[in-house]
Design a protein around this motif. Structure first.
Motif, short mmCIF file in Angstrom:
data_model
loop_
_atom_site.label_atom_id
_atom_site.label_comp_id
_atom_site.label_asym_id
_atom_site.label_seq_id
_atom_site.Cartn_x
_atom_site.Cartn_y
_atom_site.Cartn_z
N LEU A 282 0.81 -1.34 0.10
CA LEU A 282 0.00 0.08 0.19
C LEU A 282 0.87 1.27 0.21
N VAL A 283 0.24 2.21 -0.67
CA VAL A 283 1.14 3.52 -0.93
C VAL A 283 0.09 4.72 -0.62
N GLU A 284 0.88 5.66 0.01
CA GLU A 284 -0.11 6.77 0.14
C GLU A 284 -0.45 7.46 -1.20
N TRP A 285 -1.53 7.76 -1.40
CA TRP A 285 -1.95 8.23 -2.90
C TRP A 285 -3.32 9.11 -2.63
N HIS B 151 -4.89 5.78 0.87
CA HIS B 151 -3.86 4.61 0.25
C HIS B 151 -4.42 3.91 -0.87
#
Length: 203
Positions: free
Chosen positions: A103-106, A113
């Motif tokens: 998961l990435v901050e987006w 995320h």
């Protein structure tokens, strides 16, 4: 409907870009990976995931750390977690397989995320640019040598691991190298099985 009302509704409806919530700075995936939303790679997009440049920070000095890209998945569509886990780190020729994922901050708001999957950049372009695009047909000899012969053993090895691809289509085939000696089967993890195939191909 008046022109003013139509304009107001349009202003309240988020654009496709706003819905993706593209960030203005690179984001981290784990300790070693960085994805840059400012560098989209539309030629590597998938139907339900967008491609962006990615870097392995451990190998940038050697010039090998930037030969990757990330597919950032749609907000409410789960990737295929079992194939992701089973394919990560495997050595399967002729398949675009995940290097890592998470998961990435987006998004434009803190705490948003999305799943992201890192892949190596293919050596050549797609066979078919889009599902409705035309492409140069294969001769019978080329079809057997460049597509069938590499794909059959690959699919057999995937089946031995309990993995089905479910996203085989011309627009998900890439040339494996610049000389176009063989094809590379595209990824199969960023959408549910069969989700990206047309109805008549899902059987």
């Amino acid at each position: 409907m008046s022109e003013a009302t139509a304009r107001t509704r349009k202003e309240k409806t988020p654009s496709a870009e706003a819905a993706w919530g593209t960030r203005a700075a690179p984001v981290a995936l784990g300790k070693n990976w960085e994805i840059d939303p400012r560098q989209p790679l539309p030629h590597l997009n998938q139907p339900h995931a967008r491609a962006f440049a990615a870097k392995d920070k451990r190998f940038l000095s050697s010039g090998k750390g930037d030969s990757y890209y990330a597919l950032v998945c749609e907000e409410f569509l789960s990737p295929r977690l079992d194939p992701l886990r089973l394919l990560k780190g495997e050595d399967l020729d002729y398949l675009m397989q995940p290097v890592t994922f998470g998961l990435v901050e987006w998004g434009n708001q803190e705490g948003q995320h999305r799943p992201a999957v890192i892949f190596g950049v293919p050596g050549g372009p797609r066979i078919q640019e889009a599902p409705d695009a035309t492409f140069k047909p294969f001769s019978e000899d080329s079809l057997v040598r460049k597509v069938v012969q590499p794909m059959v053993p690959l699919l057999e090895r995937m089946a031995e691991r309990g993995i089905t691809h479910r996203s085989i289509r011309a627009s998900n085939l890439f040339w494996r190298d610049a000389a176009q000696n063989s094809v590379l089967l595209g990824e199969c993890t960023t959408a549910p099985p069969g989700w990206t195939s047309r109805m008549y191909m899902r059987r």
